[in-house]
Design a protein around this motif. Structure first.
Motif, PDB file in Angstrom:
ATOM      1  N   ASN A 334      38.503  20.844   7.550  1.00  0.00           N
ATOM      2  CA  ASN A 334      37.672  22.006   7.875  1.00  0.00           C
ATOM      3  C   ASN A 334      38.485  23.191   8.391  1.00  0.00           C
ATOM      4  OD1 ASN A 334      35.138  20.771   7.235  1.00  0.00           O
ATOM      5  ND2 ASN A 334      35.254  19.630   9.169  1.00  0.00           N
ATOM      6  N   LYS A 335      39.682  23.341   7.875  1.00  0.00           N
ATOM      7  CA  LYS A 335      40.531  24.467   8.258  1.00  0.00           C
ATOM      8  C   LYS A 335      40.366  25.585   7.237  1.00  0.00           C
ATOM      9  CE  LYS A 335      43.918  21.324  10.299  1.00  0.00           C
ATOM     10  NZ  LYS A 335      45.298  20.766  10.175  1.00  0.00           N
ATOM     11  N   THR A 336      40.380  26.805   7.703  1.00  0.00           N
ATOM     12  CA  THR A 336      40.221  27.940   6.800  1.00  0.00           C
ATOM     13  C   THR A 336      41.275  29.000   7.069  1.00  0.00           C
ATOM     14  OG1 THR A 336      38.641  29.022   8.298  1.00  0.00           O
ATOM     15  CG2 THR A 336      37.734  27.619   6.545  1.00  0.00           C
ATOM     16  N   LEU A 337      41.511  29.790   6.052  1.00  0.00           N
ATOM     17  CA  LEU A 337      42.418  30.934   6.126  1.00  0.00           C
ATOM     18  C   LEU A 337      41.669  32.115   5.537  1.00  0.00           C
ATOM     19  CD1 LEU A 337      45.360  31.842   6.782  1.00  0.00           C
ATOM     20  CD2 LEU A 337      45.944  31.258   4.425  1.00  0.00           C
ATOM     21  N   GLY A 338      41.603  33.217   6.268  1.00  0.00           N
ATOM     22  CA  GLY A 338      40.840  34.355   5.784  1.00  0.00           C
ATOM     23  C   GLY A 338      39.375  34.247   6.163  1.00  0.00           C
ATOM     24  N   ASP A 339      38.518  34.939   5.441  1.00  0.00           N
ATOM     25  CA  ASP A 339      37.096  35.015   5.745  1.00  0.00           C
ATOM     26  C   ASP A 339      36.403  33.691   5.457  1.00  0.00           C
ATOM     27  OD1 ASP A 339      34.414  35.627   6.008  1.00  0.00           O
ATOM     28  OD2 ASP A 339      34.576  37.573   5.024  1.00  0.00           O
ATOM     29  N   ALA A 340      36.004  33.002   6.508  1.00  0.00           N
ATOM     30  CA  ALA A 340      35.360  31.692   6.360  1.00  0.00           C
ATOM     31  C   ALA A 340      33.995  31.792   5.686  1.00  0.00           C
ATOM     32  CB  ALA A 340      35.208  31.027   7.723  1.00  0.00           C
ATOM     33  N   GLN A 341      33.414  32.999   5.649  1.00  0.00           N
ATOM     34  CA  GLN A 341      32.118  33.196   4.996  1.00  0.00           C
ATOM     35  C   GLN A 341      32.273  33.528   3.517  1.00  0.00           C
ATOM     36  OE1 GLN A 341      29.361  32.489   6.803  1.00  0.00           O
ATOM     37  NE2 GLN A 341      30.899  31.971   8.358  1.00  0.00           N
ATOM     38  N   ARG A 342      33.506  33.736   3.077  1.00  0.00           N
ATOM     39  CA  ARG A 342      33.750  34.090   1.679  1.00  0.00           C
ATOM     40  C   ARG A 342      34.875  33.232   1.101  1.00  0.00           C
ATOM     41  NH1 ARG A 342      33.344  40.728   1.340  1.00  0.00           N
ATOM     42  NH2 ARG A 342      31.164  40.900   2.009  1.00  0.00           N
ATOM     43  N   VAL A 343      34.755  31.942   1.255  1.00  0.00           N
ATOM     44  CA  VAL A 343      35.759  31.015   0.738  1.00  0.00           C
ATOM     45  C   VAL A 343      35.575  30.858  -0.767  1.00  0.00           C
ATOM     46  CG1 VAL A 343      36.583  28.633   0.754  1.00  0.00           C
ATOM     47  CG2 VAL A 343      36.040  29.784   2.910  1.00  0.00           C
ATOM     48  N   THR A 344      36.621  31.169  -1.518  1.00  0.00           N
ATOM     49  CA  THR A 344      36.550  31.012  -2.973  1.00  0.00           C
ATOM     50  C   THR A 344      37.708  30.185  -3.533  1.00  0.00           C
ATOM     51  OG1 THR A 344      37.555  33.220  -3.169  1.00  0.00           O
ATOM     52  CG2 THR A 344      35.164  33.068  -3.462  1.00  0.00           C
ATOM     53  N   LEU A 345      38.618  29.731  -2.661  1.00  0.00           N
ATOM     54  CA  LEU A 345      39.653  28.795  -3.095  1.00  0.00           C
ATOM     55  C   LEU A 345      39.692  27.650  -2.098  1.00  0.00           C
ATOM     56  CD1 LEU A 345      41.865  27.988  -5.053  1.00  0.00           C
ATOM     57  CD2 LEU A 345      43.500  29.293  -3.675  1.00  0.00           C
ATOM     58  N   ARG A 346      39.415  26.448  -2.606  1.00  0.00           N
ATOM     59  CA  ARG A 346      39.306  25.272  -1.752  1.00  0.00           C
ATOM     60  C   ARG A 346      40.324  24.216  -2.184  1.00  0.00           C
ATOM     61  NH1 ARG A 346      33.924  25.980   0.312  1.00  0.00           N
ATOM     62  NH2 ARG A 346      32.885  27.640  -0.887  1.00  0.00           N
ATOM     63  N   PHE A 347      41.125  23.777  -1.237  1.00  0.00           N
ATOM     64  CA  PHE A 347      42.040  22.664  -1.498  1.00  0.00           C
ATOM     65  C   PHE A 347      41.305  21.389  -1.111  1.00  0.00           C
ATOM     66  CE2 PHE A 347      44.917  26.177  -1.573  1.00  0.00           C
ATOM     67  CZ  PHE A 347      45.917  25.799  -2.462  1.00  0.00           C
ATOM     68  N   ASP A 348      40.816  20.678  -2.109  1.00  0.00           N
ATOM     69  CA  ASP A 348      39.966  19.498  -1.927  1.00  0.00           C
ATOM     70  C   ASP A 348      40.772  18.246  -2.263  1.00  0.00           C
ATOM     71  OD1 ASP A 348      38.100  17.477  -2.009  1.00  0.00           O
ATOM     72  OD2 ASP A 348      36.745  18.475  -3.412  1.00  0.00           O
ATOM     73  N   SER A 349      41.127  17.493  -1.236  1.00  0.00           N
ATOM     74  CA  SER A 349      41.959  16.299  -1.449  1.00  0.00           C
ATOM     75  C   SER A 349      41.137  15.024  -1.619  1.00  0.00           C
ATOM     76  CB  SER A 349      42.917  16.118  -0.261  1.00  0.00           C
ATOM     77  OG  SER A 349      42.189  15.907   0.946  1.00  0.00           O
ATOM     78  N   SER A 350      39.818  15.134  -1.684  1.00  0.00           N
ATOM     79  CA  SER A 350      38.972  13.938  -1.675  1.00  0.00           C
ATOM     80  C   SER A 350      39.203  13.036  -2.881  1.00  0.00           C
ATOM     81  CB  SER A 350      37.493  14.332  -1.595  1.00  0.00           C
ATOM     82  OG  SER A 350      37.107  15.116  -2.715  1.00  0.00           O
ATOM     83  N   PHE A 351      39.446  13.619  -4.057  1.00  0.00           N
ATOM     84  CA  PHE A 351      39.623  12.785  -5.239  1.00  0.00           C
ATOM     85  C   PHE A 351      41.013  12.157  -5.274  1.00  0.00           C
ATOM     86  CE2 PHE A 351      36.421  15.994  -6.177  1.00  0.00           C
ATOM     87  CZ  PHE A 351      35.343  15.162  -6.446  1.00  0.00           C
ATOM     88  N   MET A 352      41.994  12.866  -4.767  1.00  0.00           N
ATOM     89  CA  MET A 352      43.328  12.268  -4.605  1.00  0.00           C
ATOM     90  C   MET A 352      43.273  11.147  -3.587  1.00  0.00           C
ATOM     91  SD  MET A 352      45.828  15.644  -4.825  1.00  0.00           S
ATOM     92  CE  MET A 352      45.074  16.508  -3.433  1.00  0.00           C
ATOM     93  N   GLN A 353      42.420  11.310  -2.563  1.00  0.00           N
ATOM     94  CA  GLN A 353      42.252  10.256  -1.547  1.00  0.00           C
ATOM     95  C   GLN A 353      41.614   9.005  -2.150  1.00  0.00           C
ATOM     96  OE1 GLN A 353      43.119  10.676   2.050  1.00  0.00           O
ATOM     97  NE2 GLN A 353      43.145   8.468   1.568  1.00  0.00           N
ATOM     98  N   TYR A 354      40.639   9.202  -3.044  1.00  0.00           N
ATOM     99  CA  TYR A 354      40.074   8.037  -3.734  1.00  0.00           C
ATOM    100  C   TYR A 354      41.158   7.254  -4.464  1.00  0.00           C
ATOM    101  CZ  TYR A 354      35.154   9.512  -3.184  1.00  0.00           C
ATOM    102  OH  TYR A 354      33.923   9.836  -2.672  1.00  0.00           O
ATOM    103  N   ALA A 355      42.060   7.978  -5.115  1.00  0.00           N
ATOM    104  CA  ALA A 355      43.158   7.319  -5.820  1.00  0.00           C
ATOM    105  C   ALA A 355      44.080   6.605  -4.841  1.00  0.00           C
ATOM    106  CB  ALA A 355      43.949   8.348  -6.636  1.00  0.00           C
ATOM    107  N   ALA A 356      44.396   7.256  -3.729  1.00  0.00           N
ATOM    108  CA  ALA A 356      45.274   6.657  -2.722  1.00  0.00           C
ATOM    109  C   ALA A 356      44.681   5.384  -2.138  1.00  0.00           C
ATOM    110  CB  ALA A 356      45.551   7.676  -1.617  1.00  0.00           C
ATOM    111  N   ASP A 357      43.352   5.391  -2.011  1.00  0.00           N
ATOM    112  CA  ASP A 357      42.663   4.233  -1.430  1.00  0.00           C
ATOM    113  C   ASP A 357      42.297   3.161  -2.465  1.00  0.00           C
ATOM    114  OD1 ASP A 357      42.776   5.517   0.994  1.00  0.00           O
ATOM    115  OD2 ASP A 357      40.728   6.310   0.886  1.00  0.00           O
ATOM    116  N   GLY A 358      42.625   3.417  -3.744  1.00  0.00           N
ATOM    117  CA  GLY A 358      42.294   2.462  -4.788  1.00  0.00           C
ATOM    118  C   GLY A 358      40.804   2.342  -5.020  1.00  0.00           C
ATOM    119  N   LYS A 359      40.080   3.442  -4.857  1.00  0.00           N
ATOM    120  CA  LYS A 359      38.612   3.405  -4.970  1.00  0.00           C
ATOM    121  C   LYS A 359      38.084   4.200  -6.161  1.00  0.00           C
ATOM    122  CE  LYS A 359      37.816   2.674  -0.022  1.00  0.00           C
ATOM    123  NZ  LYS A 359      37.168   3.205   1.220  1.00  0.00           N
ATOM    124  N   LEU A 360      38.914   4.443  -7.134  1.00  0.00           N
ATOM    125  CA  LEU A 360      38.442   5.150  -8.337  1.00  0.00           C
ATOM    126  C   LEU A 360      37.680   4.188  -9.251  1.00  0.00           C
ATOM    127  CD1 LEU A 360      41.542   7.368  -9.149  1.00  0.00           C
ATOM    128  CD2 LEU A 360      39.364   8.083  -8.158  1.00  0.00           C
TER     129      LEU A 360
END
Length: 360
Positions: A334-360
């Motif tokens: 939940n860290k942000t850089l710039g305007d938190a109300q206008r986020v248009t680039l998101r670094f989403d690691s959730s799918f890489m985490q599924y792979a790391a956890d062997g849960k794909l």
């Protein structure tokens, strides 16, 4: 020939500007559940696992697992592929972190980076003639693709020796012309990426005085997808993560199967196996999903993206924006850089985490 035609100068500024006027707060699309998706890609060593996976049946394997159909579509011009994604013709695209920020995100298209694939670890470099150190570049004209990662690399290089872009004169030179331009007696400095960089290193009197290996993690290569699409279709992210890590595990093997996979990627890229392996040697691939998750959650990625953002804003790539903070970015935790109300680039690691956890 394996190349990454990064950031075609004014075209980026034009597209970003037009889209910024259309929306500064992201596109308000209604999430839609679907089963077929199109991903754009262009030729670059770090992105060749995707088309190879399609050719080898790995894409179909993972798509079938989740009841999907995923099409990887080649676009010969890199910037055009990103523009087509921004215009909604693709659900995702292979792109650098700088261009993801300055084209779709700055244009208001809410975009999620779901695979942090690699970083340039020497694929980009600064060359000079008639000098042995970076300081010798002062006062010289420098051939490069302006407003691209080459321009960014030069700015970062100069900052390490107490100089700035005002200490040199940049000469806008296309990636197609830069080898010949640097060979001219009139050229004494240049910034380029491979494979042009490797050719230019062999020119008489040329010396590499700075490379992307000295700023690890700053020039990233990503797979991004439309945020609304991935939220409505999380299985797409799972399938893409499965495809990526299975393919990287195969290509990293030092046996006959690994060699065969890399040779097939080289052929798809129009390169020799030797040339392709040379490209890979200066590309740090995140083949371990745990390492990719760690990198995406690290404080360094925010520091690096702030540098990229500030450079992009200073060069007018956020058309219509009053400050660099106008384009918001979010990161894991939940860290942000710039305007938190206008986020248009998101670094989403959730799918890489599924792979790391062997849960794909």
């Amino acid at each position: 020939m394996v190349l990454r035609s990064l950031g075609k100068t004014s075209k980026i500024a034009l597209v970003a500007g037009m889209l910024m006027l259309a929306s500064c707060s992201g596109q308000s699309s209604v999430p839609e559940k679907r089963t077929e998706f199109n991903i754009g890609w262009s030729i670059y060593a770090g992105w060749m696992p995707w088309p190879y996976a399609q050719q080898a049946g790995i894409v179909k394997k993972w798509a079938d697992k989740y009841g999907l159909k995923i099409n990887f579509v080649q676009v010969n011009d890199y910037v055009e592929s990103v523009n087509q994604y921004t215009a909604g013709k693709f659900d995702g695209v292979t792109v650098t972190n700088m261009d993801a920020l300055t084209i779709p995100a700055a244009g208001g298209k809410d975009t999620s980076a779901i695979i942090v694939g690699d970083y340039s670890n020497g694929n980009d470099g600064v060359l000079i003639k008639g000098g042995d150190t970076l300081s010798a570049i002062k006062g010289k004209s420098v051939n490069l693709v302006e407003l691209s990662v080459s321009h960014y690399l030069l700015a970062r290089a100069l900052s390490t020796v107490g100089m700035s872009l005002t200490d040199v004169k940049t000469v806008n030179t296309s990636d197609a012309d830069i080898v010949a331009a640097f060979a001219s007696a009139d050229s004494s400095a240049a910034v380029a990426w491979n494979p042009q960089l490797s050719v230019m290193k062999g020119q008489a009197g040329a010396r590499e005085v700075f490379s992307s290996a000295q700023i690890p993690g700053e020039i990233l290569d990503l797979l991004v997808v439309d945020t609304a699409t991935i939220k409505a279709n999380p299985n797409l992210g799972k399938a893409l993560a499965g495809i990526w890590y299975e393919t990287l595990a195969l290509m990293k093997q030092q046996d006959a199967k690994g060699k065969e996979a890399r040779a097939a990627m080289a052929k798809l890229a129009g390169a020799t196996p030797e040339s392709f392996d040379s490209q890979l040697s200066t590309t740090y691939l995140y083949s371990d999903p745990k390492a990719a998750v760690t990198a995406t959650a690290s404080p360094e990625i925010m520091t690096n993206m702030k540098r990229v953002r500030d450079f992009s804003f200073s060069k007018g790539l956020f058309k219509g924006a009053a400050s660099a903070d106008a384009v918001g970015m979010s990161f894991p935790g939940n860290k942000t850089l710039g305007d938190a109300q206008r986020v248009t680039l998101r670094f989403d690691s959730s799918f890489m985490q599924y792979a790391a956890d062997g849960k794909l």
